[in-house]
Design a protein around this motif. Structure first.
Motif, PDB file in Angstrom:
ATOM      1  N   PRO A   1      -1.989  -4.251   4.513  1.00 39.35           N
ATOM      2  CA  PRO A   1      -1.934  -4.619   5.938  1.00 39.35           C
ATOM      3  C   PRO A   1      -2.766  -3.691   6.817  1.00 39.35           C
ATOM      4  CG  PRO A   1       0.243  -4.780   4.963  1.00 39.35           C
ATOM      5  CD  PRO A   1      -0.638  -4.113   3.940  1.00 39.35           C
ATOM      6  N   ASP A   2      -2.706  -2.389   6.546  1.00 37.78           N
ATOM      7  CA  ASP A   2      -3.495  -1.429   7.317  1.00 37.78           C
ATOM      8  C   ASP A   2      -4.982  -1.578   7.010  1.00 37.78           C
ATOM      9  OD1 ASP A   2      -3.641   1.032   9.031  1.00 37.78           O
ATOM     10  OD2 ASP A   2      -4.498   1.857   7.194  1.00 37.78           O
ATOM     11  N   MET A   3      -5.323  -1.784   5.745  1.00 34.12           N
ATOM     12  CA  MET A   3      -6.717  -1.912   5.324  1.00 34.12           C
ATOM     13  C   MET A   3      -7.385  -3.123   5.973  1.00 34.12           C
ATOM     14  SD  MET A   3      -8.211  -2.554   1.461  1.00 34.12           S
ATOM     15  CE  MET A   3      -7.878  -0.897   0.862  1.00 34.12           C
ATOM     16  N   ILE A   4      -6.722  -4.265   5.928  1.00 34.41           N
ATOM     17  CA  ILE A   4      -7.341  -5.497   6.422  1.00 34.41           C
ATOM     18  C   ILE A   4      -7.470  -5.462   7.939  1.00 34.41           C
ATOM     19  CG2 ILE A   4      -5.280  -6.954   6.728  1.00 34.41           C
ATOM     20  CD1 ILE A   4      -8.386  -8.054   4.805  1.00 34.41           C
ATOM     21  N   LYS A   5      -6.473  -4.888   8.612  1.00 32.92           N
ATOM     22  CA  LYS A   5      -6.498  -4.802  10.075  1.00 32.92           C
ATOM     23  C   LYS A   5      -7.650  -3.935  10.555  1.00 32.92           C
ATOM     24  CE  LYS A   5      -3.400  -2.170  11.899  1.00 32.92           C
ATOM     25  NZ  LYS A   5      -2.102  -1.630  12.358  1.00 32.92           N
ATOM     26  N   ARG A   6      -7.952  -2.864   9.804  1.00 34.38           N
ATOM     27  CA  ARG A   6      -8.974  -1.912  10.218  1.00 34.38           C
ATOM     28  C   ARG A   6     -10.362  -2.244   9.679  1.00 34.38           C
ATOM     29  NH1 ARG A   6      -6.699   3.408   7.895  1.00 34.38           N
ATOM     30  NH2 ARG A   6      -8.458   4.387   8.987  1.00 34.38           N
ATOM     31  N   SER A   7     -10.432  -3.237   8.775  1.00 41.17           N
ATOM     32  CA  SER A   7     -11.695  -3.507   8.085  1.00 41.17           C
ATOM     33  C   SER A   7     -12.341  -4.839   8.434  1.00 41.17           C
ATOM     34  CB  SER A   7     -11.477  -3.463   6.561  1.00 41.17           C
ATOM     35  OG  SER A   7     -11.023  -2.208   6.141  1.00 41.17           O
ATOM     36  N   VAL A   8     -11.547  -5.848   8.789  1.00 37.49           N
ATOM     37  CA  VAL A   8     -12.090  -7.201   8.979  1.00 37.49           C
ATOM     38  C   VAL A   8     -11.953  -7.626  10.438  1.00 37.49           C
ATOM     39  CG1 VAL A   8     -11.952  -9.614   8.277  1.00 37.49           C
ATOM     40  CG2 VAL A   8     -11.526  -7.799   6.600  1.00 37.49           C
ATOM     41  N   PRO A   9     -13.045  -7.614  11.191  1.00 34.74           N
ATOM     42  CA  PRO A   9     -12.974  -8.037  12.595  1.00 34.74           C
ATOM     43  C   PRO A   9     -12.602  -9.514  12.702  1.00 34.74           C
ATOM     44  CG  PRO A   9     -15.261  -7.746  11.897  1.00 34.74           C
ATOM     45  CD  PRO A   9     -14.407  -7.204  10.794  1.00 34.74           C
ATOM     46  N   GLY A  10     -11.669  -9.806  13.604  1.00 38.91           N
ATOM     47  CA  GLY A  10     -11.263 -11.192  13.818  1.00 38.91           C
ATOM     48  C   GLY A  10     -10.209 -11.706  12.862  1.00 38.91           C
ATOM     49  N   TYR A  11      -9.703 -10.842  11.972  1.00 39.05           N
ATOM     50  CA  TYR A  11      -8.772 -11.310  10.945  1.00 39.05           C
ATOM     51  C   TYR A  11      -7.503 -11.912  11.560  1.00 39.05           C
ATOM     52  CZ  TYR A  11      -5.914 -11.300   6.705  1.00 39.05           C
ATOM     53  OH  TYR A  11      -5.126 -11.679   5.646  1.00 39.05           O
ATOM     54  N   SER A  12      -6.926 -11.248  12.536  1.00 34.75           N
ATOM     55  CA  SER A  12      -5.700 -11.758  13.154  1.00 34.75           C
ATOM     56  C   SER A  12      -5.920 -13.118  13.799  1.00 34.75           C
ATOM     57  CB  SER A  12      -5.177 -10.769  14.208  1.00 34.75           C
ATOM     58  OG  SER A  12      -4.809  -9.548  13.626  1.00 34.75           O
ATOM     59  N   HIS A  13      -7.070 -13.278  14.450  1.00 33.48           N
ATOM     60  CA  HIS A  13      -7.376 -14.553  15.091  1.00 33.48           C
ATOM     61  C   HIS A  13      -7.500 -15.668  14.049  1.00 33.48           C
ATOM     62  CE1 HIS A  13      -8.956 -17.258  18.145  1.00 33.48           C
ATOM     63  NE2 HIS A  13      -9.929 -17.578  17.300  1.00 33.48           N
TER      64      HIS A  13
END
Length: 254
Positions: free
Chosen positions: A41-53
């Motif tokens: 969860p921390d890796m993807i949030k900090r690595s992939v722009p726009g992931y939450s959207h």
């Protein structure tokens, strides 16, 4: 929509991604093992722009395309963020969701999390290579940053299997890291992605080592290559609907 990622991050382990914070003498290829699953969860949030959207919109799109008594597939489901997003939005009766991943570590953590949710929609976890999976009675499918880890010579076959197992009117969401046809633009977006990571607390050492570890297993393609492959598989409508730096998402409708 960002609430989904926040909920996932708070419910799962709060471990910080520091896998590449110290020098690695023998840098092995990136793998979705227990170590990565613990900090994902921390890796993807900090690595992939726009992931939450993207995750939030996957739920909205699933609600539109899910049909009664059909199957929905999250292919390369990792910790189940897309599955959760769809589960929160889909209301069509008789839907069954399949969370498919080839990492036991990811699937176990995903199952532990999804089991805590009170939802009428069943989720069946499958540990499998999605290139070998049989797709059937599918109204909606997601390949969220998954195809890029499949060998190039298996990608067309994988997309074709999804198309063949999809019901008329069904839709596929394909999210991928891209390489640009223009080398100058490609370098610009790669550099800005690294700036994005620095802004999220990664050091130059972490960025460099992660890049070395992942570039041997994550093979990005151009947007046109993805559009051509989806079209050749038979999808009648193919469009890129999102991009942030060199990360993009496409929708393909049968």
């Amino acid at each position: 929509m960002p609430l989904l990622i926040l909920q996932l991050s708070e419910t799962m382990s709060q471990e910080t991604d520091n896998i590449y914070a110290s020098p690695h003498q023998n840098l092995s290829d990136f793998r979705f093992d227990d170590q990565v699953a613990a900090v994902f969860p921390d890796m993807i949030k900090r690595s992939v722009p726009g992931y939450s959207h993207i995750i939030g919109c996957i739920g909205i799109l699933a609600e539109r395309y899910a049909t009664n008594n059909s199957n929905i597939y999250d292919l390369g489901s990792s910790l189940g963020a897309a599955t959760m997003s769809m589960r929160h939005r889909v209301t069509a009766p008789g839907v069954i969701m399949y969370a498919v991943d080839n990492s036991e570590a990811m699937l176990q953590r995903s199952a532990d999390f999804l089991d805590t949710e009170d939802s009428p929609i069943p989720v069946k976890s499958i540990c499998a290579d999605i290139a070998e999976l049989t797709i059937k009675n599918c109204s909606f499918a997601v390949l969220n940053f998954t195809l890029q880890f499949i060998p190039l010579d298996k990608r067309a076959e994988t997309i074709q299997k999804i198309y063949d197992g999809m019901n008329p009117g069904g839709a596929l969401i394909l999210s991928e890291k891209l390489t640009m046809e223009d080398p100058a633009l490609n370098n610009l977006l790669v550099d800005r992605h690294h700036d994005f990571k620095r802004a999220n607390g990664y050091s130059d050492l972490e960025i460099s080592q992660k890049r070395q570890a992942i570039e041997r297993v994550l093979l990005p393609e151009t947007a046109q290559a993805h559009i051509d492959r989806l079209t050749e598989a038979g999808f009648s409508t193919v469009s890129q609907w999102f991009q942030s730096f060199n990360f993009a998402s496409f929708i393909a409708i049968k």
